[in-house]
Design a protein around this motif. Structure first.
Motif, short mmCIF file in Angstrom:
data_model
loop_
_atom_site.label_atom_id
_atom_site.label_comp_id
_atom_site.label_asym_id
_atom_site.label_seq_id
_atom_site.Cartn_x
_atom_site.Cartn_y
_atom_site.Cartn_z
N GLY A 1 0.78 -1.23 0.00
CA GLY A 1 0.00 0.00 0.00
C GLY A 1 0.82 1.28 0.00
O GLY A 1 0.27 2.37 -0.09
N ALA A 2 2.13 1.17 0.09
CA ALA A 2 3.00 2.35 0.09
C ALA A 2 3.31 2.78 -1.34
O ALA A 2 3.21 1.97 -2.27
CB ALA A 2 4.29 2.05 0.83
N PRO A 3 3.69 4.04 -1.54
CA PRO A 3 4.05 4.48 -2.88
C PRO A 3 5.19 3.66 -3.50
O PRO A 3 5.26 3.52 -4.71
CB PRO A 3 4.49 5.93 -2.68
N GLN A 4 6.06 3.12 -2.68
CA GLN A 4 7.20 2.33 -3.17
C GLN A 4 6.86 0.84 -3.30
O GLN A 4 7.75 0.03 -3.51
CB GLN A 4 8.40 2.46 -2.21
N GLU A 5 5.61 0.49 -3.19
CA GLU A 5 5.22 -0.92 -3.18
C GLU A 5 5.76 -1.68 -4.40
O GLU A 5 6.29 -2.78 -4.27
CB GLU A 5 3.71 -1.06 -3.13
N GLY A 6 5.66 -1.09 -5.57
CA GLY A 6 6.13 -1.77 -6.78
C GLY A 6 7.62 -2.04 -6.75
O GLY A 6 8.08 -3.13 -7.08
N SER A 7 8.40 -1.05 -6.35
CA SER A 7 9.85 -1.22 -6.28
C SER A 7 10.22 -2.28 -5.24
O SER A 7 11.09 -3.12 -5.47
CB SER A 7 10.53 0.09 -5.91
N ALA A 8 9.57 -2.23 -4.10
CA ALA A 8 9.86 -3.20 -3.04
C ALA A 8 9.49 -4.61 -3.50
O ALA A 8 10.22 -5.56 -3.23
CB ALA A 8 9.10 -2.83 -1.77
N ALA A 9 8.39 -4.74 -4.21
CA ALA A 9 7.96 -6.06 -4.68
C ALA A 9 8.95 -6.64 -5.68
O ALA A 9 9.17 -7.85 -5.72
CB ALA A 9 6.57 -5.97 -5.30
N ASN A 10 9.57 -5.78 -6.48
CA ASN A 10 10.57 -6.26 -7.45
C ASN A 10 11.72 -6.98 -6.76
O ASN A 10 12.35 -7.85 -7.35
CB ASN A 10 11.12 -5.10 -8.28
N PHE A 11 12.02 -6.58 -5.55
CA PHE A 11 13.13 -7.17 -4.80
C PHE A 11 12.65 -8.08 -3.68
O PHE A 11 13.45 -8.51 -2.85
CB PHE A 11 14.03 -6.06 -4.23
N ASP A 12 11.35 -8.36 -3.63
CA ASP A 12 10.76 -9.20 -2.58
C ASP A 12 11.15 -8.70 -1.19
O ASP A 12 11.52 -9.46 -0.31
CB ASP A 12 11.17 -10.66 -2.78
N THR A 13 11.07 -7.39 -1.01
CA THR A 13 11.46 -6.74 0.24
C THR A 13 10.45 -7.04 1.34
O THR A 13 9.25 -6.92 1.13
CB THR A 13 11.57 -5.22 0.05
N LYS A 14 10.94 -7.40 2.50
CA LYS A 14 10.11 -7.66 3.68
C LYS A 14 10.69 -6.90 4.87
O LYS A 14 11.87 -6.58 4.90
CB LYS A 14 10.08 -9.15 4.03
N GLY A 15 9.86 -6.66 5.84
CA GLY A 15 10.33 -6.09 7.10
C GLY A 15 10.41 -7.20 8.13
O GLY A 15 9.59 -8.12 8.12
N ILE A 16 11.41 -7.13 9.00
CA ILE A 16 11.53 -8.14 10.06
C ILE A 16 11.89 -7.48 11.39
O ILE A 16 12.44 -6.38 11.42
CB ILE A 16 12.59 -9.21 9.74
#
Length: 61
Positions: free
Chosen positions: A22-37
């Motif tokens: 839901g963030a503006p950077q969602e697409g970029s983060a998804a490209n790298f399979d970014t997760k928070g931990i």
């Protein structure tokens, strides 16, 4: 591995989520399979405990 090399033991990931959903950077983060931990670890009580943790990471090539 880096956490153990820094002298910590009992590393564990306690929480993970898709924090960019839901963030503006969602697409970029998804490209790298970014997760928070969140994670936890504790400082080794002594060198022997730390060496034992390091040995668990060792592997032969």
């Amino acid at each position: 591995m880096v956490v153990v090399q820094a002298g910590f033991v009992d590393f564990e990931i306690t929480w993970r989520a898709d924090v960019f959903s839901g963030a503006p950077q969602e697409g970029s983060a998804a490209n790298f399979d970014t997760k928070g931990i969140n994670f936890r670890a504790r400082k080794a009580r002594n060198d022997d405990e730390w060496y034992a943790a390091m040995n668990e990471l060792s592997c032969e090539v």
